[in-house]
Design an enzyme around this catalytic site. Structure first.
Site, short mmCIF file in Angstrom:
data_model
loop_
_atom_site.label_atom_id
_atom_site.label_comp_id
_atom_site.label_asym_id
_atom_site.label_seq_id
_atom_site.Cartn_x
_atom_site.Cartn_y
_atom_site.Cartn_z
CE LYS A 9 -6.56 -1.73 -24.11
NZ LYS A 9 -7.35 -2.55 -23.13
CE1 TYR A 49 -11.93 -0.59 -25.59
CE2 TYR A 49 -10.92 1.48 -24.94
CZ TYR A 49 -10.82 0.12 -25.21
OH TYR A 49 -9.60 -0.52 -25.08
CG PHE A 57 -15.63 -2.28 -17.61
CD1 PHE A 57 -15.25 -1.90 -18.89
CD2 PHE A 57 -16.48 -3.39 -17.48
CE1 PHE A 57 -15.67 -2.59 -20.02
CE2 PHE A 57 -16.91 -4.10 -18.60
CZ PHE A 57 -16.50 -3.69 -19.87
NE ARG A 85 -9.73 -10.75 -29.23
CZ ARG A 85 -10.32 -9.95 -28.35
NH1 ARG A 85 -10.09 -8.64 -28.34
NH2 ARG A 85 -11.14 -10.44 -27.45
CB THR A 91 -10.59 -9.62 -21.66
OG1 THR A 91 -11.08 -9.83 -22.99
CG2 THR A 91 -10.85 -8.18 -21.24
NE ARG A 102 -5.43 -7.87 -23.34
CZ ARG A 102 -6.59 -7.81 -23.97
NH1 ARG A 102 -7.29 -8.90 -24.18
NH2 ARG A 102 -7.05 -6.65 -24.40
CG ASN A 112 -6.44 -5.36 -20.95
OD1 ASN A 112 -6.23 -4.24 -21.41
ND2 ASN A 112 -7.54 -6.03 -21.19
CG HIS A 115 -8.08 -2.65 -28.76
ND1 HIS A 115 -9.31 -3.03 -28.28
CD2 HIS A 115 -8.24 -2.54 -30.12
CE1 HIS A 115 -10.17 -3.13 -29.30
NE2 HIS A 115 -9.54 -2.84 -30.41
CD GLU A 126 -11.86 -2.17 -32.90
OE1 GLU A 126 -12.59 -2.29 -31.91
OE2 GLU A 126 -10.82 -2.84 -33.04
#
Ligand code: DAT
Ligand code: MG
Length: 150
Positions: A9, A49, A57, A85, A91, A102, A112, A115, A126
């Site tokens: 990100k 998203y 948020f 993951r 998260t 993270r 964070n 993704h 995705e």
């Protein structure tokens, strides 16, 4: 073999952590399938998203993901979605296990850093949203037999 979408990100890009993230997935044994450095449009952000539309948020999340360029990638491996993951961590960075990306590089859920697709249906959607078919590279590594059992 599973493929999954990973985004470094804007905060990860600005902080110079693209290489660190790539190194962790490479070291784990995952195989890179595609990568592009890009500015995300508002439209792409909203599609990506969509499941979070209406949440408190959501607006902040869209502003964040379009706030600077991202490094979009596809990685693959056995149980690749779960493995990525796991390396990414929970998260909320303060709930992420030590040793995860993270945990090691972030503090706040709204910053964070990364993704990763959460399940097979999401991953398929995705990958198709962020990459054209001809951007996905089919290849083998000499080391594959030492990383992948089959
Ligand atoms: P993940 O990115 O781990 O898949 P998610 O899909 O639940 O998490 O949410 C997408 C992003 O939205 C997440 O990376 C950061 C933001 N987010 C999620 N829950 C949040 C919350 N409670 N407060 C603020 N931002 C949140
Ligand atoms: Mg998610």
């Amino acid at each position: 073999m599973e493929r999954t979408l990973v985004l470094v990100k804007p905060d990860g890009v600005q902080r110079g952590l693209i290489g660190e993230v790539i190194a962790r997935f490479e070291r784990r044994g995952l195989r890179l399938v595609a990568a592009k450095f890009m500015q995300v449009s508002k439209e792409l952000a909203e599609t990506h998203y969509a499941e979070h539309k209406g949440k408190v948020f959501y607006d902040g999340l869209i502003t964040y993901i379009v706030s600077g360029p991202v490094m979009a990638m596809v990685w693959e491996g056995p149980k690749g979605i779960e493995a990525v993951r796991q390396t990414v961590g929970s998260t909320k960075p303060v709930e992420a296990a030590p040793g995860t990306i993270r945990h090691d590089f972030a503090l706040e859920v709204g910053r964070n850093l990364i993704h990763a697709s959460d399940k097979p249906e999401t991953a398929e959607k995705e990958v198709a949203l962020w990459f054209k078919k001809d951007e996905l590279v089919e290849w083998k590594r000499a080391v594959d037999a030492w990383v992948f059992e089959k």
